[in-house]
Write a protein that holds these residues in place. Structure first.
Motif, mmCIF file in Angstrom:
data_model
loop_
_atom_site.group_PDB
_atom_site.id
_atom_site.type_symbol
_atom_site.label_atom_id
_atom_site.label_comp_id
_atom_site.label_asym_id
_atom_site.label_seq_id
_atom_site.Cartn_x
_atom_site.Cartn_y
_atom_site.Cartn_z
ATOM 1 N N HIS A 213 44.097 35.357 40.634
ATOM 2 C CA HIS A 213 43.668 36.671 40.145
ATOM 3 C C HIS A 213 44.824 37.656 40.087
ATOM 4 C CE1 HIS A 213 43.053 37.090 44.596
ATOM 5 N NE2 HIS A 213 43.673 38.226 44.349
ATOM 6 N N VAL A 214 46.051 37.155 40.102
ATOM 7 C CA VAL A 214 47.221 38.022 39.992
ATOM 8 C C VAL A 214 48.015 37.644 38.751
ATOM 9 C CG1 VAL A 214 47.341 38.356 42.486
ATOM 10 C CG2 VAL A 214 48.668 36.528 41.426
ATOM 11 N N ALA A 215 48.831 38.575 38.274
ATOM 12 C CA ALA A 215 49.664 38.320 37.099
ATOM 13 C C ALA A 215 50.887 39.206 37.152
ATOM 14 C CB ALA A 215 48.883 38.592 35.808
ATOM 15 N N GLY A 216 52.005 38.689 36.659
ATOM 16 C CA GLY A 216 53.226 39.480 36.561
ATOM 17 C C GLY A 216 53.290 40.207 35.235
ATOM 18 N N GLY B 127 56.415 44.528 37.817
ATOM 19 C CA GLY B 127 55.201 44.638 38.614
ATOM 20 C C GLY B 127 54.164 43.663 38.153
ATOM 21 N N GLY B 128 52.925 44.128 38.051
ATOM 22 C CA GLY B 128 51.869 43.232 37.615
ATOM 23 C C GLY B 128 50.501 43.834 37.798
ATOM 24 N N LEU B 129 49.517 42.993 37.995
ATOM 25 C CA LEU B 129 48.149 43.421 38.239
ATOM 26 C C LEU B 129 47.489 42.398 39.146
ATOM 27 C CD1 LEU B 129 46.127 42.823 34.927
ATOM 28 C CD2 LEU B 129 48.533 42.250 35.146
ATOM 29 N N SER B 130 46.585 42.883 39.975
ATOM 30 C CA SER B 130 45.934 42.013 40.943
ATOM 31 C C SER B 130 44.552 42.544 41.260
ATOM 32 C CB SER B 130 46.775 41.919 42.225
ATOM 33 O OG SER B 130 46.115 41.154 43.211
ATOM 34 N N ASP B 131 43.556 41.683 41.119
ATOM 35 C CA ASP B 131 42.191 42.069 41.432
ATOM 36 C C ASP B 131 41.345 40.801 41.378
ATOM 37 O OD1 ASP B 131 39.335 43.007 40.777
ATOM 38 O OD2 ASP B 131 40.353 44.898 41.208
ATOM 39 N N PRO B 132 40.440 40.607 42.330
ATOM 40 C CA PRO B 132 39.591 39.407 42.291
ATOM 41 C C PRO B 132 38.841 39.223 40.985
ATOM 42 C CG PRO B 132 39.392 40.494 44.416
ATOM 43 C CD PRO B 132 40.213 41.410 43.549
#
Length: 398
Positions: A158-161, A177-182
């Motif tokens: 559930h994460v991405a760069g 950075g990135g994004l992260s969320d279930p």
């Protein structure tokens, strides 16, 4: 069993997608899209992957009329501007879901496209990324089905760069950075060894090392659980046999894909991750050079493991079992040797000094970036992860 695993119980909160594996599994892509109510999926793919008939045609055909346009514009840089362009294309084509096709870069950008497509204020989301390095994730997202073509193991996460540079007009200096969320976990993942077989040999080998190291770290990381122990051990046993064949005349694509699914199962969870020192070094190296992630892992992994074993048990016996190390062999040395053998079987780089844009003067900065990486928090307790200590590892790899 090491003292950091299982002594006081564990919590395993994992929310995986539906997993479909098999020869010609892409022929069932339409069924997965239908299960999530998708009628017009935007296919997010690489500039090459999305235009090669042997890759894109089985996906479009297998979707059974449930794909719209193919957005074949992702690159290894995972640029924010690419994700913004993808979100605009999502709007223009009246899409109601996303299919991510390709390797880790395409899958990461597809997650960003998904978040931006659902955003009520994309300009604000871009500002938030520029300020914090984190792209906001809306509460409700369109469905996502991933169709991997490499073995990097970037699928069940559930994460991405994501990154942006001053050339984009969004920032004054580069932001990684990135994004992260279930909620970013895919709804379904479709694994077709035939698609993996279309990936160029060198690209596939480098991605395989990245995926292989996920299994290694799943066993020694602080957040390991009995569940991830089981999947990682089985996955590593498959990969140690299959990966060296990828450079030969009879590649074991099926076992390589099976192993990659297993080693990443449960490593990316809402409250934990089992990515640790090897992946932190990978981030440090790619930040300071143009080296590809898998190649970075190939060089650093044996040295990072040797460093860990010198300072603690780090579940060397479990790793030895998973990697088929002879019981009469020193487990630590045997594990390092087994990892090195996989690396060499994939014909990947062995020394940092052979990487064109890494100089000896860069090693201290690489170590400092690695020491500041959040993934070092997953290293077993009691092991020094200071920049000074990690510089010794980088110099050993030099």
């Amino acid at each position: 069993m090491d003292e950091h695993i299982g002594a006081e119980g564990f919590r395993f909160d994992y929310r995986p997608p539906a997993i479909r594996f098999g020869a010609s599994a892409t022929s069932e892509l339409g069924a997965e899209l239908d299960a999530h109510g998708v009628e017009r999926a935007l296919v997010v793919a690489g500039t090459t992957t999305g235009t090669v008939p042997a890759v894109i045609e089985p996906v479009v055909d297998g979707a059974d009329g449930r794909t719209g346009e193919v957005f074949a514009e992702t690159t290894p840089e995972k640029r924010l501007d690419t994700a913004l362009d993808g979100a605009r294309r999502y709007d223009e084509t009246d899409a109601d879901g996303v299919v991510a096709l390709g390797g880790g870069s395409s899958l990461d950008v597809a997650k960003a496209v998904r978040a931006l497509a659902a955003s009520d204020d994309r300009a604000a989301a871009v500002r938030a990324f520029a300020e914090s390095g984190s792209l906001p994730v809306p509460d409700t997202l369109p469905p996502l089905v991933v169709v991997p073509t490499t073995l990097a193991g970037a699928d069940l996460t559930h994460v991405a760069g994501l990154r942006t540079t001053p050339e984009s007009g969004h920032v004054e200096s580069a932001v990684d950075g990135g994004l992260s969320d279930p909620r970013l976990m895919p709804d379904a993942a479709v694994y077709d060894p035939g698609l993996v077989a279309t990936t160029p040999e060198g690209v596939l080998a480098a991605s395989a090392m990245n995926g292989f190291d996920k299994g290694v770290e799943a066993l020694y990381a602080r957040a390991a659980t009995p569940v991830t122990d089981g999947t990682a051990m089985r996955g590593l046993s498959l990969l140690r046999e299959a990966l060296p064949t990828l450079r030969g005349d009879d590649p074991a694509y099926g076992d390589a894909v099976r192993g990659t699914i297993l080693v990443q199962y449960g490593i990316s969870r809402p409250d934990a991750s089992t990515l640790a020192l090897v992946h932190a070094f990978g981030h440090g190296l790619t930040t300071h050079s143009s080296i590809q992630q898998g190649a970075a892992h190939a060089i650093i992994a044996p040295h990072a493991l040797a460093y860990l074993f010198e300072r603690g048990p780090c579940r060397r016996d479990l790793l030895a079992d998973a990697l088929g190390v002879d019981s009469a062999t020193d487990p630590a040395a045997g594990v390092v040797e087994a990892v090195t053998a996989v690396r060499d079987g994939l014909d990947l780089p062995t020394r940092l000094r052979d990487v064109a844009d890494i100089a000896a003067d860069d090693l201290a900065d690489i170590a400092a970036t690695t020491a500041a990486d959040r993934l070092v928090e997953n290293v077993p307790t009691g092991i020094d992860t200071s920049a000074a200590a990690l510089e010794d590892v980088v110099r050993a790899a030099w």
